[in-house]
Design an enzyme around this catalytic site. Structure first.
Site, short mmCIF file in Angstrom:
data_model
loop_
_atom_site.label_atom_id
_atom_site.label_comp_id
_atom_site.label_asym_id
_atom_site.label_seq_id
_atom_site.Cartn_x
_atom_site.Cartn_y
_atom_site.Cartn_z
N GLU A 192 -7.58 -6.59 9.78
CA GLU A 192 -8.80 -7.08 10.42
C GLU A 192 -8.79 -6.96 11.93
O GLU A 192 -9.76 -6.51 12.53
CB GLU A 192 -9.09 -8.53 10.02
CG GLU A 192 -9.64 -8.70 8.61
CD GLU A 192 -8.56 -8.82 7.55
OE1 GLU A 192 -7.37 -8.81 7.92
OE2 GLU A 192 -8.90 -8.92 6.36
N HIS A 261 -10.51 -20.51 2.10
CA HIS A 261 -11.59 -19.58 1.80
C HIS A 261 -12.97 -20.24 1.84
O HIS A 261 -13.93 -19.69 1.29
CB HIS A 261 -11.40 -18.96 0.41
CG HIS A 261 -10.37 -17.86 0.36
ND1 HIS A 261 -9.03 -18.11 0.45
CD2 HIS A 261 -10.49 -16.52 0.22
CE1 HIS A 261 -8.38 -16.96 0.36
NE2 HIS A 261 -9.23 -15.98 0.22
C1 LIG Z 1 -6.81 -11.55 5.94
C2 LIG Z 1 -7.39 -11.31 4.60
N1 LIG Z 1 -8.14 -10.22 4.40
C3 LIG Z 1 -8.68 -9.98 3.18
C4 LIG Z 1 -8.46 -10.84 2.14
C5 LIG Z 1 -9.08 -10.56 0.77
N2 LIG Z 1 -8.02 -10.10 -0.14
C6 LIG Z 1 -7.38 -10.98 -0.93
S1 LIG Z 1 -6.14 -10.25 -1.77
C7 LIG Z 1 -6.46 -8.74 -1.12
C8 LIG Z 1 -5.62 -7.58 -1.53
C9 LIG Z 1 -4.18 -7.75 -1.18
O1 LIG Z 1 -3.39 -6.77 -1.77
P1 LIG Z 1 -1.81 -6.79 -1.75
O2 LIG Z 1 -1.31 -7.25 -0.44
O3 LIG Z 1 -1.36 -5.46 -2.21
O4 LIG Z 1 -1.40 -7.93 -2.80
P2 LIG Z 1 -1.69 -7.99 -4.36
O5 LIG Z 1 -3.02 -8.63 -4.52
O6 LIG Z 1 -1.60 -6.62 -4.91
O7 LIG Z 1 -0.63 -8.90 -4.90
C10 LIG Z 1 -7.54 -8.83 -0.24
C11 LIG Z 1 -8.09 -7.69 0.50
C12 LIG Z 1 -7.68 -11.99 2.41
N3 LIG Z 1 -7.44 -12.91 1.46
N4 LIG Z 1 -7.14 -12.19 3.63
#
Ligand SMILES: Cc1ncc(C[n+]2csc(CCOP(=O)(O)OP(=O)(O)O)c2C)c(N)n1
Ligand SMILES: [Mg+2]
Lengths: 458, 346
Positions: A192, A261
């Site tokens: 971000e 959230h």
């Molecule tokens: C700072 C932030 N940006 C976006 C999100 C929305 N979001 C939640 S989980 C996610 C994907 C994360 O993927 P990863 O780090 O690969 O973990 P996984 O879900 O595969 O365990 C996103 C974009 C968030 N929670 N926090």
């Protein structure tokens, strides 16, 4: 030619100091870089270097003198063959210079709020009478607005997490990748602060980015660029560097997603000069204001709401329509009390107004639509009529938008108020997850009804 | 993906893995899987709300790493946290009741799926902001180093989180100050709908530590024994005071990102292939059977035992009352230092 040596400012906050010691005597030759005196401030003792060359003609302030104001002449530097007596009335120029600055400081008007009340509120219709209407959801309205503006202006592009191939985490950008391709619909990694900064840079260079935050909770990772880079650069560059960018995404509580959230950032962004802050409730407003936001030459924070995305409203079926910023909408007129709200707060305000109507109390409901600029005139005009005011918002109670409006109304329409203003807000707690607690943390229309009864003494 | 889909399950258990150990891994992984399946069901019934991220498919990662941990070690992770809690010994009842938002939950119902904690088990959450747990984890390790004990902190994050800037600020300081933190990248190939390839050209995620002087390696996360072995190596490095270590554990999530994921970014076949050929629980099951450590009946008995624990947790989670309304206003400020602060750690 003789030059005065002035008491230096040795730190940004120093106003006066002690001339601790002269390291040169009258008659000594001085080169630039020579240490001529030691000056003591409240923080440190500093060496004072000569900038010019010459002979120390006369010492005006003796060593040991305390409270020597910055810019007071402390010595005179003369050239070979000159006499120190050639200089007259040394103190005068400094004093003269100080004067205009003081005069300037008195100039601003009494109110610190920059957006001055327009004498008459703008009550012109948002679209011509008789315009054909169509029903659409807030989601569709936002998508259509972005699509129309992208068609209209090549420099508009959309960037954010999952906006392209995934079609948007909340499907606001559905279909845009297919239509405009990956040059203009840019999927980003989860970075971000990085992409908010990149968007801001692109805007400074003349593009018109729309930066989507998956939710505004994640914009906190990026808030430095929103405020320090996007909002302030125009001012810091003396008007050269405009930053036409839209930061958008869902704001506020969704449902059961917990403390990290579920936060309403309206008051946070509304606090920042240099930002414009938009928070629509209806689909028509979402569309007209989004188009306006994309065309605006400034950074615009566009606060959407996940719960409202799926709600349907009537939207004018026009090829092109925008809604100006700073123009509130009177969603319902009434004579007994004024309810001021915005975003999802409007749902509670309207629901409360309906209940109140059944009990014979007619509430006027004002949808602010933009928080910066804010339509003070419409609020004041309504309060002059109803003499009572209740504000309604989802955010935290301390330093809320309602607090600000209350202060403004008190200052500008005190004599018209028949009761103290009440601010209905979310509770002063992080959002709990448990269903029953969440319900209590959020604002309800019942609370608004209670507040209205208090201010109408019913 | 770099890994071969070979049937590792056919390999015999390395001689140093005892029957007890294998049975424990089997049990722990199965508990996570069945628990998550149940959570999915309760979500479908409307008993769980909001975001709920299941760990199904990734069980070998936490179970393998917990096998390398000792009492006192800390762990911290993202919102995909149910497996981590069960693996470090937190009660299924308390986790499930948090999912339903009830008084009996680990956060009294106030945190939910993404935000649970246990001081007793040194589990520091449960974080909803992608990558925020990474500097926090290094901070936990900072405290241990400061207090002079030999604990290490397992800091778990995803492949998507690996693209957040704060990860690299943390790497720099963790190595600069020799912090005893193991960065565990759970590379399940996707961040929501974005595959690793679509989010970076630097796809060796553990390799990014090199720029900061942090050693690391890639590990087969569908093989609990490989994870444990790598974990032991990393732990030894950290406990010896040599600073952080990075484990990029290659794994796979079978379910959607959360409960509302249309999953158009990958094919059904891709998921099915993983389940059929690389499933971590199936792997240990075969090791147990082939090594004659357990019979089909023994394993059935374990399945039953696990099912009972999970059903019991679901019952508890349904019956536990909602938190009292006064709880809305508690826990906003601490009146005093919570127990388990510095003195206890020293
Ligand atoms: C700072 C932030 N940006 C976006 C999100 C929305 N979001 C939640 S989980 C996610 C994907 C994360 O993927 P990863 O780090 O690969 O973990 P996984 O879900 O595969 O365990 C996103 C974009 C968030 N929670 N926090
Ligand atoms: Mg991932």
């Amino acid at each position: 030619m003789a030059t005065e040596i002035l008491m230096p400012a040795l730190s940004p906050t120093m106003e006066e100091g002690t001339l601790a010691k002269w390291l040169k005597k009258e008659g000594d030759a001085v080169k630039s870089g020579d240490i001529i005196a030691e000056i003591e401030t409240d923080k440190a003792t500093m060496e004072f270097e000569a900038v010019d060359e010459g002979i120390l003609g006369k010492i005006l302030v003796e060593e040991g003198a305390q409270g020597v104001k910055v810019n007071t002449p402390i010595a005179v530097l003369i050239e070979e063959g000159e006499s120190a007596d050639d200089i007259a009335a040394p103190a005068a120029p400094a004093a003269a210079e100080a004067a205009p600055a003081e005069a300037k400081a008195e100039a601003p008007a009494a109110s610190a709020v920059e957006q001055v009340n327009t004498p008459e509120p703008d009550r012109s219709p948002d679209w011509p009478e008789g315009t054909k209407m169509k029903t659409m959801t807030v989601r569709e309205a936002l998508r259509e607005a972005m699509e129309e503006e992208m068609n209209r202006d090549e420099t508009v592009f959309l960037m954010g997490e999952e906006v392209g191939e995934y079609q948007g985490a909340y499907k606001i950008s559905q279909g845009l990748l297919d239509k405009f391709g990956p040059r203009r619909v840019v999927d980003t990694p989860i970075s971000e602060i990085g992409f908010a900064g990149i968007g801001t840079g692109a805007a400074l260079a003349g593009l018109r980015p729309i930066v989507e935050f998956m939710t505004f909770n994640f914009a906190m990772q990026a808030i430095d660029h929103i405020i320090n880079s996007a909002a302030k650069t125009l001012y810091m560059s003396g008007g050269q560097m405009g930053c036409p960018i839209v930061f958008r995404g869902p704001n506020g509580a969704a449902a059961r997603v917990g403390a990290q959230h579920s936060q309403d950032y309206s008051a946070w962004y509304a606090q920042i000069p240099g930002l414009k802050v938009v928070i629509p409730y209806s689909a028509a407003d979402a569309k007209g204001l989004m188009k306006q936001a994309i065309r605006d030459p400034n950074p615009v924070i566009f606060l959407e709401n996940e719960i409202l995305y799926g709600r349907s409203f009537e939207v004018p079926d026009l090829e092109d329509f925008t809604i100006p910023f700073g123009k509130a909408r009177i969603a319902r007129s009434g004579k007994d009390v004024t309810l001021v709200s915005f975003g999802i707060g409007m749902a509670h305000a309207l629901e409360a107004a309906e209940k109140l109507h059944e009990e014979g109390i007619e509430a006027e409901v004002i949808d602010l639509r933009t928080l910066r600029p804010l339509d003070y005139a419409t609020i004041i005009e309504s309060v002059k009529k109803t003499n009572r005011l209740v504000t309604v918002e989802e955010g935290f109670p301390v330093a809320s938008i309602g607090n600000h409006i209350s202060a403004y109304v008190m200052e500008n329409a005190f004599d018209y108020l028949d009761a103290p203003v009440i601010n209905c807000t979310g509770k002063d707690v992080p959002m709990p997850y448990a269903a029953n607690l969440e319900k209590h943390a959020l604002i309800t229309s019942a609370e608004v009804v209670d507040a209205v009864k208090k201010v109408t003494y019913k | 993906m770099a890994r071969k889909p070979a049937a590792t399950a056919a390999k015999a258990a390395p001689s140093n893995t005892s029957k007890e150990e294998l049975l424990k891994y089997y049990r722990d992984m199965l508990l996570i899987r069945r628990f998550e399946e149940k959570a999915g069901q309760l979500y479908g019934m409307g008993l769980i709300g909001g975001f709920c991220h299941l760990y199904i498919g990734q069980e070998a990662v936490v179970v393998g790493l917990e096998a390398a941990a000792k009492e006192g070690d800390k762990r911290i992770t993202s919102y995909r946290d149910h497996g981590h809690m069960l693996a470090c010994g937190m009660e299924a009842r308390g986790v499930m009741a948090e999912l339903t938002g009830r008084e009996g939950g680990y956060s009294k119902g106030k945190g939910g799926s993404m935000h649970m904690f246990s001081r007793e088990k040194h589990f520091y959450g449960g974080h909803g902001i992608v990558a925020a747990q990474v500097p926090l984890g290094a901070g936990l390790a900072f405290a241990d180093k400061y207090l002079g004990n030999d604990n290490v902190t397992f800091t778990y994050f995803g492949d998507g989180a690996a693209n957040q800037g704060q990860v690299y600020e943390t790497y720099n300081m963790a190595e600069l100050w020799d912090l005893p933190v193991i960065f565990v990248i759970e590379n399940n190939q996707y961040a929501m709908g974005t595959s690793v390839k679509r989010s970076t050209k630097s796809t060796s995620l553990f390799g990014r530590g090199e720029a900061f002087g942090i050693p690391g390696e890639q590990v087969d996360g569908m093989d609990v024994l490989a994870v444990k072995a790598a974990g032991e190596k990393a732990v030894a490095h950290c406990r010896a005071g040599k600073g952080p270590y990075i484990l990029e554990v290659m794994t796979y999530r079978y379910r959607g990102h959360s409960m509302s994921d249309p999953a158009k970014y990958r094919s059904r076949e891709e998921v099915q292939k993983m389940r059929d050929e690389r499933d971590a629980i199936e792997h240990v099951r075969e090791l147990l059977l082939q090594g004659k450590h357990a019979s089909e009946d023994d394993l059935k008995a374990i399945d039953k035992e696990i099912k009972d624990i999970v059903n019991d947790s679901a019952e508890f989670a349904k019956e536990s009352p909602e938190p009292a309304l006064e709880e809305l206003w508690t826990d906003i400020y601490a009146a005093d230092l919570p127990q388990g602060s510095a003195e206890e750690n020293a």
